[in-house]
Design an enzyme around this catalytic site. Structure first.
Site, PDB file in Angstrom:
ATOM      1  N   LYS A   1       0.846  -1.203   0.000  1.00 21.66           N
ATOM      2  CA  LYS A   1       0.000   0.000   0.000  1.00 21.66           C
ATOM      3  C   LYS A   1       0.878   1.249   0.000  1.00 21.66           C
ATOM      4  O   LYS A   1       0.611   2.206  -0.746  1.00 21.66           O
ATOM      5  CB  LYS A   1      -0.925   0.004   1.237  1.00 21.66           C
ATOM      6  CG  LYS A   1      -2.047  -1.025   1.142  1.00 21.66           C
ATOM      7  CD  LYS A   1      -2.799  -1.214   2.459  1.00 21.66           C
ATOM      8  CE  LYS A   1      -3.809  -2.364   2.317  1.00 21.66           C
ATOM      9  NZ  LYS A   1      -4.490  -2.718   3.567  1.00 21.66           N
TER      10      LYS A   1
ATOM     11  N   GLN B   1      -4.292  -1.110   9.693  1.00 25.99           N
ATOM     12  CA  GLN B   1      -4.329  -2.459   9.132  1.00 25.99           C
ATOM     13  C   GLN B   1      -4.942  -3.439  10.136  1.00 25.99           C
ATOM     14  O   GLN B   1      -4.586  -3.445  11.317  1.00 25.99           O
ATOM     15  CB  GLN B   1      -2.900  -2.889   8.748  1.00 25.99           C
ATOM     16  CG  GLN B   1      -2.809  -4.235   8.052  1.00 25.99           C
ATOM     17  CD  GLN B   1      -3.424  -4.264   6.658  1.00 25.99           C
ATOM     18  OE1 GLN B   1      -3.621  -3.225   6.011  1.00 25.99           O
ATOM     19  NE2 GLN B   1      -3.751  -5.445   6.176  1.00 25.99           N
TER      20      GLN B   1
ATOM     21  N   ASP C   1     -10.971   3.182   4.407  1.00 27.31           N
ATOM     22  CA  ASP C   1     -11.425   1.788   4.427  1.00 27.31           C
ATOM     23  C   ASP C   1     -12.945   1.685   4.382  1.00 27.31           C
ATOM     24  O   ASP C   1     -13.488   0.592   4.239  1.00 27.31           O
ATOM     25  CB  ASP C   1     -10.985   1.127   5.747  1.00 27.31           C
ATOM     26  CG  ASP C   1      -9.809   0.190   5.556  1.00 27.31           C
ATOM     27  OD1 ASP C   1      -9.644  -0.326   4.441  1.00 27.31           O
ATOM     28  OD2 ASP C   1      -9.072  -0.014   6.530  1.00 27.31           O
TER      29      ASP C   1
HETATM   30  N1  GUN Z   1      -6.796  -6.438   6.382  1.00 22.99           N
HETATM   31  C1  GUN Z   1      -7.171  -7.178   5.315  1.00 22.99           C
HETATM   32  N2  GUN Z   1      -7.875  -6.426   4.439  1.00 22.99           N
HETATM   33  C2  GUN Z   1      -7.930  -5.181   4.971  1.00 22.99           C
HETATM   34  C3  GUN Z   1      -8.514  -3.958   4.528  1.00 22.99           C
HETATM   35  O1  GUN Z   1      -9.126  -3.851   3.461  1.00 22.99           O
HETATM   36  N3  GUN Z   1      -8.363  -2.906   5.372  1.00 22.99           N
HETATM   37  C4  GUN Z   1      -7.703  -2.996   6.550  1.00 22.99           C
HETATM   38  N4  GUN Z   1      -7.619  -1.911   7.309  1.00 22.99           N
HETATM   39  N5  GUN Z   1      -7.146  -4.111   6.983  1.00 22.99           N
HETATM   40  C5  GUN Z   1      -7.259  -5.204   6.195  1.00 22.99           C
END
Ligand code: GUN
Length: 299
Positions: free
Chosen positions: A53, A97, A120
């Site tokens: 990311k 995350q 998110d």
């Molecule tokens: N962990 C796995 N997928 C995601 C996501 O889309 N957002 C976040 N914050 N954590 C994740």
């Protein structure tokens, strides 16, 4: 012929649009789009996701900030970091995350992110805006937004008259995916672990979306001939055929057999996966446009 949906190509095209939008915003207002990604603990898979990311954010020309906190971080310290980022005008998107280590109340942490920086789409305000059809001021969770873009590439924006089945009901995917399909006029069924005879629902679905985390659960006899299948699962399974101790990634759909029945199908890897990061970038630049009082481009 079955279409194998190319998520990498669709994601690359979104990312190009985001890059151009971020560069335009910077030229016209001097504002550089800022994304803060917070990771707590040592989960190797989460570290891989987060570094991907951060790399993509840099590629888009963003101010990309990563905060890596130790496993034993106390919850008030994480909440304090989120509060600082909430008030930092150089940061337009905040992502914590998941999963967090067990001693955190994840819901409390997620809900502490300002809705306008919640890239998110997990804040109840954004979930509510999606449910009430406010796409102008809300932010939609990245994976369903990406999956929807792939559905649109096959069927167009209006799904009137089409039956859609979503398997899985998580806040991060199944529920928002159901809402997006509904907003596009599909007739939506959401199936889950307590549903009976999901296969029968599958056989009436023009669009089948699987997000359960069970390797290759969806079989060919669940699929209506010509249906579009979107596979959101990412499961690592043993692959002795590749050598001792080797593994490979598979989705929630038995790809080879389902591809013979479907009209279009997204592969794993290379389907929905690349779309998630692309949509995170799209949400972040959208948040930056809105913070600058400008109308964000559509992706
Ligand atoms: N962990 C796995 N997928 C995601 C996501 O889309 N957002 C976040 N914050 N954590 C994740």
């Amino acid at each position: 012929m079955t279409t194998v949906i190319d998520g990498k190509q669709a994601a690359a095209s979104v990312v190009e649009g985001v890059k151009a939008a971020a560069s335009d915003l910077q030229q016209h207002t001097g504002i550089q789009t800022g994304l803060a990604v917070v990771i707590v603990g040592n989960d190797p898979a989460s570290h891989t996701y987060v570094s991907n990311k951060a790399k993509m954010a840099k590629h888009c020309g963003f101010n990309s900030q990563q905060f890596t906190l130790p496993e034993d971080t106390a919850e008030p310290d994480l909440l304090a970091l989120v509060a600082t980022l909430n008030t930092d005008p150089s940061i337009h998107g905040i992502l914590v995350q998941l999963p967090l280590p067990k001693h955190f109340d994840s819901e409390k942490v997620v809900q502490s992110i300002l809705p306008e920086k919640d890239v998110d789409g997990l804040n109840v305000v954004n979930a509510g805006k999606l449910a009430t059809g406010d796409s102008e001021t809300g932010l939609v969770s990245c994976t369903p937004a990406g999956a929807m873009l792939l559905v649109r590439a096959i069927h167009g924006a209006d799904l009137s008259g089409l039956n859609a089945l979503v398997i899985g009901r998580s806040n991060l995917f199944g529920k928002p995916m159901g809402q997006l399909l509904l907003a596009a006029n599909a007739t939506v069924t959401i199936a889950h672990s307590r549903s009976k005879d999901i296969a029968a629902h599958g056989r009436t679905a023009d669009i089948l979306v699987a997000a359960v985390g069970r390797p290759q659960m969806v079989k060919a006899d669940w699929v209506k001939p010509g249906a579009t299948i979107i596979d959101v699962g990412i499961n690592r399974i043993e692959a002795p055929e590749r050598g001792e101790g080797k593994t490979r990634l598979v989705g929630d759909v038995a790809f080879d057999e389902c591809a013979k029945v479907a009209g279009a199908i997204s592969p794993v890897p290379g389907g929905v996966g690349p779309m998630t990061i692309a949509m995170l970038m799209a949400n972040t630049v959208t948040a930056a446009y809105r913070a600058a009082g400008k109308i964000a481009p559509k992706f």
